[in-house]
Design a protein around this motif. Structure first.
Motif, PDB file in Angstrom:
ATOM      1  N   GLU A   1      -4.616  -7.551  18.223  1.00  0.00           N
ATOM      2  CA  GLU A   1      -4.635  -6.184  17.713  1.00  0.00           C
ATOM      3  C   GLU A   1      -4.029  -6.184  16.319  1.00  0.00           C
ATOM      4  N   LEU A   2      -4.429  -5.220  15.525  1.00  0.00           N
ATOM      5  CA  LEU A   2      -3.889  -5.103  14.176  1.00  0.00           C
ATOM      6  C   LEU A   2      -2.521  -4.454  14.221  1.00  0.00           C
ATOM      7  N   TYR A   3      -1.686  -4.803  13.264  1.00  0.00           N
ATOM      8  CA  TYR A   3      -0.415  -4.089  13.119  1.00  0.00           C
ATOM      9  C   TYR A   3      -0.713  -2.630  12.809  1.00  0.00           C
TER      10      TYR A   3
ATOM     11  N   ALA B   1      -4.851  -1.388   8.483  1.00  0.00           N
ATOM     12  CA  ALA B   1      -6.159  -1.069   7.904  1.00  0.00           C
ATOM     13  C   ALA B   1      -6.007  -0.036   6.793  1.00  0.00           C
ATOM     14  N   LEU B   2      -5.133   0.919   6.995  1.00  0.00           N
ATOM     15  CA  LEU B   2      -4.865   1.932   5.973  1.00  0.00           C
ATOM     16  C   LEU B   2      -4.250   1.295   4.729  1.00  0.00           C
ATOM     17  N   LEU B   3      -3.336   0.365   4.919  1.00  0.00           N
ATOM     18  CA  LEU B   3      -2.731  -0.346   3.798  1.00  0.00           C
ATOM     19  C   LEU B   3      -3.776  -1.142   3.021  1.00  0.00           C
ATOM     20  N   MET B   4      -4.635  -1.865   3.736  1.00  0.00           N
ATOM     21  CA  MET B   4      -5.671  -2.655   3.062  1.00  0.00           C
ATOM     22  C   MET B   4      -6.630  -1.756   2.292  1.00  0.00           C
ATOM     23  N   LYS B   5      -6.976  -0.628   2.879  1.00  0.00           N
ATOM     24  CA  LYS B   5      -7.855   0.326   2.202  1.00  0.00           C
ATOM     25  C   LYS B   5      -7.191   0.827   0.924  1.00  0.00           C
ATOM     26  N   SER B   6      -5.921   1.166   1.005  1.00  0.00           N
ATOM     27  CA  SER B   6      -5.187   1.656  -0.156  1.00  0.00           C
ATOM     28  C   SER B   6      -5.099   0.590  -1.251  1.00  0.00           C
TER      29      SER B   6
ATOM     30  N   PHE C   1      -6.583  -4.027  -6.034  1.00  0.00           N
ATOM     31  CA  PHE C   1      -5.950  -5.306  -5.773  1.00  0.00           C
ATOM     32  C   PHE C   1      -6.999  -6.234  -5.189  1.00  0.00           C
ATOM     33  N   THR C   2      -6.909  -7.506  -5.498  1.00  0.00           N
ATOM     34  CA  THR C   2      -7.808  -8.493  -4.926  1.00  0.00           C
ATOM     35  C   THR C   2      -7.189  -9.018  -3.641  1.00  0.00           C
ATOM     36  N   LEU C   3      -7.876  -8.807  -2.528  1.00  0.00           N
ATOM     37  CA  LEU C   3      -7.389  -9.268  -1.234  1.00  0.00           C
ATOM     38  C   LEU C   3      -8.210 -10.478  -0.793  1.00  0.00           C
ATOM     39  N   VAL C   4      -7.513 -11.508  -0.350  1.00  0.00           N
ATOM     40  CA  VAL C   4      -8.140 -12.761   0.047  1.00  0.00           C
ATOM     41  C   VAL C   4      -7.548 -13.199   1.383  1.00  0.00           C
TER      42      VAL C   4
ATOM     43  N   ILE D   1     -12.364  -4.670   9.118  1.00  0.00           N
ATOM     44  CA  ILE D   1     -11.560  -4.798   7.913  1.00  0.00           C
ATOM     45  C   ILE D   1     -12.142  -5.819   6.934  1.00  0.00           C
ATOM     46  N   ASP D   2     -13.272  -6.382   7.265  1.00  0.00           N
ATOM     47  CA  ASP D   2     -13.874  -7.405   6.414  1.00  0.00           C
ATOM     48  C   ASP D   2     -14.228  -6.893   5.025  1.00  0.00           C
ATOM     49  N   GLN D   3     -14.547  -5.618   4.913  1.00  0.00           N
ATOM     50  CA  GLN D   3     -14.983  -5.074   3.626  1.00  0.00           C
ATOM     51  C   GLN D   3     -13.853  -5.008   2.600  1.00  0.00           C
ATOM     52  N   TYR D   4     -12.619  -5.170   3.019  1.00  0.00           N
ATOM     53  CA  TYR D   4     -11.492  -5.087   2.094  1.00  0.00           C
ATOM     54  C   TYR D   4     -11.199  -6.397   1.376  1.00  0.00           C
TER      55      TYR D   4
END
Length: 81
Positions: free
Chosen positions: A13-15, A19-24, A30-33, A52-55
Motif C-alpha cells: 500500500e502507498l504511504y 500520491a498527492l505529494l507526487m502530484k504536487s 520537479f523531475t521524479l525518477v 502513480i506511473d504518470q508522475y
C-alpha cells in the motif's frame, strides 16, 4: 513479488498522501525518477496498479537480460540521461 500465475502480487500500500505529494511535485515541475534493483517490468506494473506511473519521467530497474543488474549501473544510467 510474483503470484503463482506469474502476475505481480500487490500486497502493498502507498504511504498516506504520497500520491498527492507526487502530484504536487510534478505540478511544480520537479523531475521524479524511480531507481530500483527490482525488475523493471514488475516495477512498472506496480506503479500502474497504484496509478502513480504518470508522475515519473523515468523508471529504471533491472532488466531480465542481465543489464542494469547492480545499483551502481542503475544510478549511472539515470545520471547519463
Amino acid at each position: 513479488m510474483n503470484g503463482i500465475d506469474g502476475s505481480v502480487d500487490f500486497n502493498n500500500e502507498l504511504y498516506s498522501n504520497i500520491a498527492l505529494l507526487m502530484k504536487s511535485l510534478n505540478e511544480q515541475q520537479f523531475t521524479l525518477v524511480v531507481a530500483t534493483s527490482k525488475p523493471i517490468v514488475f516495477t512498472e506494473q506496480i506503479l500502474k496498479y497504484f496509478n502513480i506511473d504518470q508522475y515519473f519521467e523515468l523508471i529504471v530497474g533491472n532488466n531480465f537480460d542481465g543489464t542494469r543488474a547492480s545499483k551502481t549501473e542503475i544510478i549511472q544510467y539515470i545520471l547519463d540521461k
